[in-house]
Design an enzyme around this catalytic site. Structure first.
Site, short mmCIF file in Angstrom:
data_model
loop_
_atom_site.label_atom_id
_atom_site.label_comp_id
_atom_site.label_asym_id
_atom_site.label_seq_id
_atom_site.Cartn_x
_atom_site.Cartn_y
_atom_site.Cartn_z
N LYS A 198 17.84 4.81 3.29
CA LYS A 198 17.05 5.53 4.29
C LYS A 198 18.03 6.19 5.25
CE LYS A 198 12.89 2.74 4.32
NZ LYS A 198 12.64 3.22 2.97
N ASP A 212 15.90 8.19 0.49
CA ASP A 212 14.46 7.99 0.65
C ASP A 212 13.93 9.02 1.64
OD1 ASP A 212 14.50 5.75 -0.92
OD2 ASP A 212 14.30 4.32 0.72
N MET A 213 12.63 9.29 1.59
CA MET A 213 12.03 10.14 2.61
C MET A 213 11.23 9.24 3.56
SD MET A 213 12.02 13.17 3.74
CE MET A 213 12.35 14.41 2.49
N ARG A 239 12.62 12.49 -6.78
CA ARG A 239 11.66 11.40 -7.03
C ARG A 239 10.40 11.75 -6.25
NH1 ARG A 239 12.92 6.92 -3.28
NH2 ARG A 239 14.68 6.44 -4.61
N LYS A 261 3.86 9.39 -3.56
CA LYS A 261 2.66 9.85 -2.83
C LYS A 261 2.91 9.88 -1.33
CE LYS A 261 -0.68 8.49 -6.33
NZ LYS A 261 -1.86 7.68 -6.67
N ALA A 272 4.20 6.90 2.04
CA ALA A 272 3.83 5.56 2.47
C ALA A 272 3.57 5.41 3.96
CB ALA A 272 4.95 4.59 2.06
N THR A 314 5.63 6.20 -9.05
CA THR A 314 4.22 5.86 -8.85
C THR A 314 3.82 4.71 -9.77
OG1 THR A 314 1.94 6.69 -8.87
CG2 THR A 314 3.42 7.64 -10.50
N HIS A 315 2.80 3.96 -9.31
CA HIS A 315 2.22 2.90 -10.16
C HIS A 315 0.84 3.32 -10.64
CE1 HIS A 315 4.64 1.22 -6.82
NE2 HIS A 315 5.29 0.69 -7.84
N ARG A 354 4.08 -1.97 4.64
CA ARG A 354 3.67 -0.73 3.95
C ARG A 354 3.20 -1.05 2.53
NH1 ARG A 354 8.11 1.63 6.67
NH2 ARG A 354 9.40 1.61 4.82
N ARG A 355 3.83 -2.04 1.88
CA ARG A 355 3.39 -2.43 0.53
C ARG A 355 1.97 -3.01 0.60
NH1 ARG A 355 7.63 -0.30 0.10
NH2 ARG A 355 6.17 1.37 -0.13
P1 FDA Z 1 -1.60 4.34 -5.59
O1 FDA Z 1 -1.47 3.93 -4.16
O2 FDA Z 1 -2.72 5.23 -5.99
O3 FDA Z 1 -1.62 3.04 -6.47
C1 FDA Z 1 -1.93 3.06 -7.85
C2 FDA Z 1 -2.15 1.63 -8.31
O4 FDA Z 1 -0.88 0.95 -8.32
C3 FDA Z 1 -3.03 0.79 -7.38
O5 FDA Z 1 -4.38 0.92 -7.71
C4 FDA Z 1 -2.52 -0.58 -7.60
O6 FDA Z 1 -3.09 -1.13 -8.75
C5 FDA Z 1 -1.04 -0.37 -7.85
N1 FDA Z 1 -0.28 -0.53 -6.61
C6 FDA Z 1 0.20 0.45 -5.82
N2 FDA Z 1 0.84 -0.09 -4.75
C7 FDA Z 1 0.74 -1.42 -4.90
C8 FDA Z 1 1.19 -2.52 -4.13
N3 FDA Z 1 1.87 -2.35 -3.02
N4 FDA Z 1 0.90 -3.76 -4.58
C9 FDA Z 1 0.22 -3.94 -5.73
N5 FDA Z 1 -0.24 -2.95 -6.49
C10 FDA Z 1 0.01 -1.71 -6.08
N6 FDA Z 1 7.30 6.32 -0.10
C11 FDA Z 1 7.86 7.11 0.86
O7 FDA Z 1 7.15 7.54 1.77
N7 FDA Z 1 9.19 7.42 0.79
C12 FDA Z 1 9.99 6.99 -0.22
O8 FDA Z 1 11.19 7.31 -0.25
C13 FDA Z 1 9.42 6.18 -1.25
N8 FDA Z 1 10.15 5.72 -2.29
C14 FDA Z 1 9.53 5.11 -3.35
C15 FDA Z 1 10.24 4.81 -4.50
C16 FDA Z 1 9.60 4.29 -5.61
C17 FDA Z 1 10.37 4.00 -6.87
C18 FDA Z 1 8.19 4.04 -5.56
C19 FDA Z 1 7.46 3.50 -6.75
C20 FDA Z 1 7.50 4.29 -4.40
C21 FDA Z 1 8.14 4.81 -3.29
N9 FDA Z 1 7.44 5.10 -2.12
C22 FDA Z 1 8.04 5.85 -1.14
C23 FDA Z 1 6.06 4.57 -1.91
C24 FDA Z 1 4.99 5.59 -2.30
O9 FDA Z 1 4.96 6.64 -1.37
C25 FDA Z 1 3.59 4.94 -2.36
O10 FDA Z 1 3.26 4.45 -1.07
C26 FDA Z 1 3.47 3.81 -3.36
O11 FDA Z 1 4.19 4.06 -4.54
C27 FDA Z 1 1.99 3.56 -3.71
O12 FDA Z 1 1.44 4.68 -4.32
P2 FDA Z 1 1.23 4.83 -5.91
O13 FDA Z 1 1.84 6.11 -6.32
O14 FDA Z 1 1.74 3.65 -6.62
O15 FDA Z 1 -0.30 5.07 -6.10
#
Ligand code: FDA
Length: 308
Positions: free
Chosen positions: A98, A132-133, A182, A185, A187, A228-229, A290-291
């Site tokens: 960060k 990171d952003m 990368r 969405k 956070a 993303t997950h 945030r998680r």
């Molecule tokens: P979404 O929130 O729609 O989740 C999809 C599904 O994934 C959920 O329905 C759930 O099942 C599962 N899931 C998601 N989050 C979960 C959790 N915490 N616990 C359990 N299950 C979960 N953000 C940012 O602002 N700056 C950054 O630099 C980064 N860097 C980063 C790196 C990497 C490798 C990842 C995967 C994520 C980030 N993020 C981030 C976080 C990102 O912005 C976002 O908040 C999370 O990835 C959650 O969004 P999803 O894309 O997973 O989709």
């Protein structure tokens, strides 16, 4: 944004809750779902096991927004050591930082020097650095930082957030640099003046940006990484890549340690390039909140592990 998510993101800013949580053994135990341990050795050991299954790794030491510039020197020195530790263990690993951990709030020039030192070390050790952003107030400074580091260390990567209205323009601005991006969405709790308040709009924006990145990856103009997950979204990205004739391995999926573990392994088994981001360190409170905010149902998981 849901009330639960708003409350959790507000709690992430509370120093009192931070103090309470990091001192509480039960809360600390609950964090093990998302991080293998506070020590770098815990993270390296967990990474070695994950790498055996063919996944790559990204590491980050938790902590953000320093109060004194001198603390940034210590963060830089830690990561310089960490790159050596990764190389010694022959791990297929990169590092994500960060910018505020490296002094962005205190001195942009000092932060740039630190990032350049880390990117150079990454290059020497066969690794790469990611930025990171953070929240939207940092985007201009982080983009400027990225452009300067990328010009000297081409493997350096940057996270971009699909929820920000400005991101399509930012991506376009980076195009000439052949960016390593990368896409996530986003956070942070952002005002409706800068980011989509509705998740469905963020998801749609993500898919549009992903389409652009895949097309650029096909033309050799971008390294496209999808952080993303969201599995339906990942499936659509995979399908779009196939339509474009972009082979597996020419784009990547990155997910966090402990989330969608089964799907991470499945994607890898299907031949996709999958990387797991592992966090470690004692300053986990804000990151952990945030998680929880990403999936408020996780709060019940925490409560269960506190009393179970
Ligand atoms: P979404 O929130 O729609 O989740 C999809 C599904 O994934 C959920 O329905 C759930 O099942 C599962 N899931 C998601 N989050 C979960 C959790 N915490 N616990 C359990 N299950 C979960 N953000 C940012 O602002 N700056 C950054 O630099 C980064 N860097 C980063 C790196 C990497 C490798 C990842 C995967 C994520 C980030 N993020 C981030 C976080 C990102 O912005 C976002 O908040 C999370 O990835 C959650 O969004 P999803 O894309 O997973 O989709």
């Amino acid at each position: 944004m849901s009330v639960g998510r708003k409350l959790l993101l507000a709690a992430a800013k509370s120093d009192r809750l931070n103090h309470f949580a990091t001192k509480s053994r039960v809360v600390r135990r609950a964090t093990t779902a998302f991080m293998p341990g506070e020590r770098p050795e815990d993270a390296l050991d967990a990474g070695a096991r994950i790498a055996e299954g063919g996944r790559h790794l990204i590491y980050t030491r938790l902590g953000e927004a320093l109060t004194a510039l001198a603390d940034a020197d210590a963060v830089r020195d830690h990561y310089l050591w960490f790159f050596d530790a990764v190389q010694e263990r022959k791990l297929p690993a990169q590092v994500s930082v960060k910018p505020t951990q490296l002094g962005l709030d205190q001195s942009e020039s000092a932060c740039l020097e630190h990032c350049l030192a880390l990117a150079a070390k990454a290059e020497q050790t066969g690794s790469a650095l990611w930025l990171d952003m953070e929240d939207s107030s940092y985007v201009d400074r982080t983009l400027a930082l990225y452009e300067q580091v990328k010009a000297r260390h081409p493997l350096t990567g940057l996270a971009l957030q699909a929820y920000l209205f400005r991101t399509p323009k930012d991506l376009e601005r980076l195009r000439a640099t052949k960016p390593v991006v990368r896409l996530v969405k986003g956070a942070y709790a952002e005002p409706a003046t800068v980011a989509f308040p509705r998740k469905a709009d963020t998801d749609a924006a993500y898919e549009r940006l992903a389409g652009t990145m895949l097309a650029w990856a096909k033309a050799g103009e971008c390294r496209a990484v999808f952080g993303t997950h969201d599995m339906p979204l990942v499936s659509r990205i995979v399908a779009r890549a196939a339509e474009l004739g972009l082979a597996k391995g020419r784009y990547e999926v990155h997910m966090l340690y402990g989330i969608r573990e089964r799907e991470q392994r499945k994607l890898r088994a299907e031949g996709h390039a999958v990387t797991t981001l592992i966090s470690y360190g004692s300053a986990w409170y804000r990151w952990y909140m945030r998680r929880l905010a990403e999936r408020p149902a996780n709060v019940w998981f925490v409560v269960r592990s506190m009393f179970g």
